[in-house]
Every structure is written in C-alpha cells, then in structure tokens.
Design a protein around this motif. Sequence first.
Motif, PDB file in Angstrom:
ATOM      1  N   ALA A  45      12.410  21.675  75.342  1.00 30.26           N
ATOM      2  CA  ALA A  45      12.615  20.409  74.646  1.00 30.26           C
ATOM      3  C   ALA A  45      13.523  20.621  73.438  1.00 30.26           C
ATOM      4  O   ALA A  45      13.597  21.720  72.899  1.00 30.26           O
ATOM      5  N   ALA A  46      14.209  19.562  73.040  1.00 27.00           N
ATOM      6  CA  ALA A  46      15.024  19.608  71.830  1.00 27.00           C
ATOM      7  C   ALA A  46      14.161  20.077  70.664  1.00 27.00           C
ATOM      8  O   ALA A  46      13.004  19.670  70.543  1.00 27.00           O
ATOM      9  N   GLY A  47      14.710  20.950  69.848  1.00 26.62           N
ATOM     10  CA  GLY A  47      13.982  21.421  68.677  1.00 26.62           C
ATOM     11  C   GLY A  47      13.237  22.721  68.907  1.00 26.62           C
ATOM     12  O   GLY A  47      12.842  23.389  67.953  1.00 26.62           O
ATOM     13  N   THR A  48      13.034  23.098  70.178  1.00 36.27           N
ATOM     14  CA  THR A  48      12.344  24.359  70.470  1.00 36.27           C
ATOM     15  C   THR A  48      13.138  25.536  69.935  1.00 36.27           C
ATOM     16  O   THR A  48      14.353  25.601  70.103  1.00 36.27           O
ATOM     17  N   GLN A  49      12.439  26.463  69.300  1.00 28.06           N
ATOM     18  CA  GLN A  49      13.119  27.684  68.904  1.00 28.06           C
ATOM     19  C   GLN A  49      12.958  28.694  70.038  1.00 28.06           C
ATOM     20  O   GLN A  49      11.847  29.108  70.363  1.00 28.06           O
ATOM     21  N   LEU A  50      14.062  29.081  70.654  1.00 31.18           N
ATOM     22  CA  LEU A  50      14.003  30.021  71.779  1.00 31.18           C
ATOM     23  C   LEU A  50      13.617  31.398  71.289  1.00 31.18           C
ATOM     24  O   LEU A  50      12.792  32.068  71.886  1.00 31.18           O
ATOM     25  N   PHE A  51      14.245  31.830  70.202  1.00 30.30           N
ATOM     26  CA  PHE A  51      13.790  33.060  69.550  1.00 30.30           C
ATOM     27  C   PHE A  51      14.260  33.069  68.108  1.00 30.30           C
ATOM     28  O   PHE A  51      15.140  32.297  67.726  1.00 30.30           O
ATOM     29  N   ALA A  52      13.634  33.923  67.311  1.00 26.24           N
ATOM     30  CA  ALA A  52      13.968  34.038  65.896  1.00 26.24           C
ATOM     31  C   ALA A  52      14.695  35.348  65.660  1.00 26.24           C
ATOM     32  O   ALA A  52      14.674  36.241  66.509  1.00 26.24           O
ATOM     33  N   GLU A  53      15.347  35.459  64.504  1.00 26.03           N
ATOM     34  CA  GLU A  53      16.001  36.707  64.152  1.00 26.03           C
ATOM     35  C   GLU A  53      14.959  37.814  64.146  1.00 26.03           C
ATOM     36  O   GLU A  53      13.824  37.598  63.742  1.00 26.03           O
ATOM     37  N   ASP A  54      15.323  38.983  64.653  1.00 30.94           N
ATOM     38  CA  ASP A  54      14.470  40.177  64.691  1.00 30.94           C
ATOM     39  C   ASP A  54      13.416  40.155  65.790  1.00 30.94           C
ATOM     40  O   ASP A  54      12.648  41.103  65.916  1.00 30.94           O
ATOM     41  N   ASP A  55      13.377  39.090  66.578  1.00 28.58           N
ATOM     42  CA  ASP A  55      12.465  39.085  67.723  1.00 28.58           C
ATOM     43  C   ASP A  55      12.840  40.198  68.684  1.00 28.58           C
ATOM     44  O   ASP A  55      14.012  40.578  68.793  1.00 28.58           O
ATOM     45  N   ASP A  56      11.843  40.693  69.399  1.00 26.37           N
ATOM     46  CA  ASP A  56      12.083  41.689  70.431  1.00 26.37           C
ATOM     47  C   ASP A  56      12.248  40.920  71.744  1.00 26.37           C
ATOM     48  O   ASP A  56      11.308  40.295  72.230  1.00 26.37           O
ATOM     49  N   LEU A  57      13.438  40.936  72.286  1.00 26.39           N
ATOM     50  CA  LEU A  57      13.731  40.090  73.449  1.00 26.39           C
ATOM     51  C   LEU A  57      13.520  40.845  74.759  1.00 26.39           C
ATOM     52  O   LEU A  57      14.134  41.888  74.993  1.00 26.39           O
ATOM     53  N   GLU A  58      12.680  40.280  75.614  1.00 33.59           N
ATOM     54  CA  GLU A  58      12.441  40.910  76.914  1.00 33.59           C
ATOM     55  C   GLU A  58      13.429  40.402  77.958  1.00 33.59           C
ATOM     56  O   GLU A  58      13.561  40.982  79.028  1.00 33.59           O
ATOM     57  N   TYR A  59      14.082  39.304  77.644  1.00 35.49           N
ATOM     58  CA  TYR A  59      15.011  38.705  78.599  1.00 35.49           C
ATOM     59  C   TYR A  59      16.417  38.572  78.019  1.00 35.49           C
ATOM     60  O   TYR A  59      16.597  38.475  76.808  1.00 35.49           O
ATOM     61  N   LEU A  60      17.363  38.541  78.920  1.00 33.67           N
ATOM     62  CA  LEU A  60      18.705  38.122  78.561  1.00 33.67           C
ATOM     63  C   LEU A  60      18.820  36.705  79.121  1.00 33.67           C
ATOM     64  O   LEU A  60      18.441  36.458  80.267  1.00 33.67           O
ATOM     65  N   CYS A  61      19.321  35.774  78.327  1.00 32.69           N
ATOM     66  CA  CYS A  61      19.310  34.377  78.750  1.00 32.69           C
ATOM     67  C   CYS A  61      20.718  33.804  78.818  1.00 32.69           C
ATOM     68  O   CYS A  61      21.623  34.237  78.099  1.00 32.69           O
ATOM     69  N   VAL A  62      20.865  32.806  79.674  1.00 30.98           N
ATOM     70  CA  VAL A  62      22.104  32.042  79.737  1.00 30.98           C
ATOM     71  C   VAL A  62      21.733  30.575  79.718  1.00 30.98           C
ATOM     72  O   VAL A  62      20.865  30.129  80.484  1.00 30.98           O
TER      73      VAL A  62
END
Lengths: 261, 261
Positions: A45-62
């Motif tokens: 949804a609009a406004g969702t934060q997908l990730f924040a700075e310094d998050d540990d990302l398990e996925y690469l997203c497009v």
Amino acid sequence: MQSFRSAPIVLVTEQDSAKLDVEGPAGLASWLAGHSYRVVRHHHAAGTQLFAEDDDLEYLCVLSRGWALKYKSLFEGRRQVLDFALPGDVLGFVGERRARHAVEMLTDGEVVSVPRELFGSLAAANPELMLKVVRQLERASTRAHEHMVSIGCRAALSRVSRLLVELVERRTLSSNARHDIEIDAPIRQIHVADALGLRGETVCRALKQLEAANLATFRRGRLRVPDLVKLRGVAETPDAEAHTTRKAIRRGAAPAATAAA
Amino acid sequence: MQSFRSAPIVLVTEQDSAKLDVEGPAGLASWLAGHSYRVVRHHHAAGTQLFAEDDDLEYLCVLSRGWALKYKSLFEGRRQVLDFALPGDVLGFVGERRARHAVEMLTDGEVVSVPRELFGSLAAANPELMLKVVRQLERASTRAHEHMVSIGCRAALSRVSRLLVELVERRTLSSNARHDIEIDAPIRQIHVADALGLRGETVCRALKQLEAANLATFRRGRLRVPDLVKLRGVAETPDAEAHTTRKAIRRGAAPAATAAA
DNA sequence: CGCTACTTTGAATTATCTCAAGTTGAGTGG
DNA sequence: CCACTCAACTTGAGATAATTCAAAGTAGCG
C-alpha cells in the motif's frame, strides 16, 4: 527488519510474467519473474516502508508497479530524497546485505523479490541478468549525478523545473511529444523539496512562478507541461538570466523579460 | 574524442599484474590486467582530461594509480564535482558508449583500459568480473548519495567536515587508527567547493574554523586530522548546534561552546 | 461537517555568495 | 641567493536567495 515480509506472498504465474513485459524488453522484473518459482511478488500500500536504512536485506527487489521513494533521514526530521523509483527500478543492493538508504511506497504497487542467494545463482548462470542490473545501476547513477548538479549549482526555480522535466522524460521515454504533456506524478511538494535540498515553502513559490508563466502546473499529483522545451530552458538557465536581470536593475536599466515574469 | 589515445600504450606484463594487486583482492584493475594482452595500461600526467561529457568511449577504464576527478560542467565556468576517483575505481560506462560526465587526472597516474567489446566477452565468460563492477558501481552510488545528503541538507562547515572524513576513511579503510591521521589529498580548495556546492571563499572560511578548533588541517594537498571521531561529530551536526546557539544568543543567553569556537 | 494534511502567503532573519583587495608560497630564472 | 611571477589562498564588507516562523487558506475524506 523487512516490514514487507508480512505482506501477502503471491507466486508469479505465467500470465503475470507476460503482463510484466509492459515494462519493455529491458524489464528486470519480467525477466526475474519467469526464472524461478522462488521469485515472488508482493503488493504494498502507499506509504508502506519497504525497508529502512541499515536493515539487513534478505531479498533483492525490483519495483514492478507503482512509484517508490529512496531516501536518507537526518536529524530533526530532515531527509534527502535520493531518487524516485519507477517500475523496473532495482530496490536493494547486490553487493551487500545492509541497506544504505530507506525505501517507501508512494503509491500502491508491486515488488518482485528474489532471495539474495537465488539471485547469485541466477546471475552466474545468466550473464545477461547482471548486465541488466548494471544498466539499471548506471541509469540510477546518472540520475543521481544530474541531481547533484541541480542541488549544487542551480537556483530554486531551475531545480524545480529540472525535476519536473526529469519526471516528464522518464514517463514519456521514447515518445517525442513536446506540447501539452500531462502525466501522473504521485508526489507532494514536500517530496520535491526533500529531493532538491529546498524547503516546502520555497518549492511552493517556485511552482507558483512556473504556473504564472504557464510553464508547468503541478497540482494534486498531476503534472501538466504546455511546452517541454521552454521548461527545459528554465531548468538549464542556472542563474544567468536572473543574475543579469538583477545587475541590470541595479544599474537602473529596464529589466529584460524573464521566462517566469 | 578520447584524448588519452595519444598517450604511450604499455602492454601489461605479468609483473605489472602482480604489482597491481596492492589494490586488494577486489581490485578490478589487477583482474583485468591478467586476462588479455588487449588490456592496456596508460600513464597520464596530472591535469590530463581522460574524456569529456558526451565523448564516445571505445574503452572501459579502471584507475590503477593516482587520483582522478569526475565532474559535470555548467554555464559560466561552474562545475559540479561528482566523485573523487581513487585506484580501483571504474572510469567509464558499461551500459553505453556515451560519457555522462568528464574525467580528469588530479595527479600523475595510470589507467587500465579494456576495449568495450572485449569487456563484454570477458564478462560473459567470467561472472565474477561483472560482480566486481557492480560492487564498484554500488560503492560509487553510495558515495554519491552521501554527497547528496551533504549538499542538500548540511551547513557549509558540516559539508566540508564530512568530505574530509570521507577522504580519510577511503584512504585508511580497514585501519582503525583514530588519532593523528595524516594523508595525501592531492586536491585544492576549489575542488572541495565544486564538490560541495559551495564557493571557494566559503570553503576557505570553513577550513579556517576547523583549523582554529584543531579538528583538521588541510594545506597544500596534505590533510591532518587529530581526532577523527570529533571531526565526524561536526560532520553529523548539521546545524543543530549552531542553530541552538543562534537562538540562545537571540534570547540573550550566553552562547554554548561550539566545536568550532 | 469537521477533521487532517497539504498548500499558500507574508515578513523577518541569515547563511552563503559576490566582489574586491590583499597575502602567501612554490617555482623560475637571473 | 634573490627578485619576480602566478596561482592559490585569505579576509572583509555588502547583497541576496532561501530559510524560518507564523498564520491563513484548501481540499480530500470519513
């Protein structure tokens, strides 16, 4: 934490894959979607934060549908918008797990996610995948550089004009329309301000000037540009015109007609 | 045109290849140097322009020795420095032939050049090559983003401090030295100004402040930082301290001691 | 209908720029 | 070893674009 992990997970089907081709032949999302059942698509949804700075990302997203915002936050609520992400743009980092900036959805949209290790093996088996990623990275990098030129060298009016031109160009791509362009730009003035190193009030005044000169109208997420060439002219007039006018006035000469007057 | 085509061409030998390993295990230059006799190394004098914006590039280059400057020029001699290139950095573009910015040598140095089509075949045969390039691109991109935050959100003193910290960190990498660091930084105040969206005079005043507070000394290409942690503190103090002080003064209170006072 | 978030406008304040003189210092050649 | 030169740096004072602060307007939405 990756807040989107709580979003419904939808496996990509053949139809989806075909649908994603609207992004064009270079579309990363469609390529990825067709190559493994472990490539998933999430709705946000609009406004969702997908990730924040310094998050540990398990996925690469497009990003495959909608608009998103890449930004870094500072003290006192100030933030710098780094880029507006449109469908096809990479969200995340190939070389490291740690996020170097935050990403938040501007509209409802969809994101194709690939587990990092799966991306690694896909890339090893398909050289063209890495090439697509490199091209996206370089395009984003070029935008960042243009952005730096704006923030570092241009006056407020030029910065705003330049950003509007960029948005129009990214949405009309190969189209050579130059007159009465109208596009959806689902952002607020504050996003423009945060992207350009200006305050909201300054952006508002610049937009009013552009509107008064009939160069651009930007209201409620809709951008209308009567003449792209003229607007580009204001964008590329860093200060020269204003500067000359200023000096002329000081000398008592009649001010030359400026684009925004 | 590529002005460096007139430079003496030196084929890379085995010894050269070994020598290039000083760039570390991730060094692109050394990797490339060992994989084809068509990978050549050029020497360039300080001040040489390797290429200009919009040049058609026949080679993909990697800086192997010395410092270089990536920048874009505007009207009236203004320019925006996009990045300081150090050994290991990619100069050029994988995805397209057209240069999106200019590059000029800051010191004498060496550049490893790969014909574009050769790079393509090397990359197809060696997935790890493209990965190295992606990592370099992402690192440069992260620097560009930090840069945007500085130009867009920070006061002059913080911008200058932040750049000095970045230079120190790039030169001392894994070293955890924090006191009395001294490095060569072969740039002039005007480069700092052009990188930060400031004028030379403003950079000069900021440097004077830092020197007076014994936070950093930058003179004739040599940078000394007595306490990196303190300097980082000034860099990350966007305006808050100065702002608070300003308000306090307006109210008639005694100004708090600031880092630069 | 009355939130709430966004936008608009005005007036005062200020950080940075501009312009205009110096000053310094490394390099050059007598 | 001493002028001399030239580019880089320094310093000051005034001008200005953008910010800050404050207060109204608007529009979408439940």
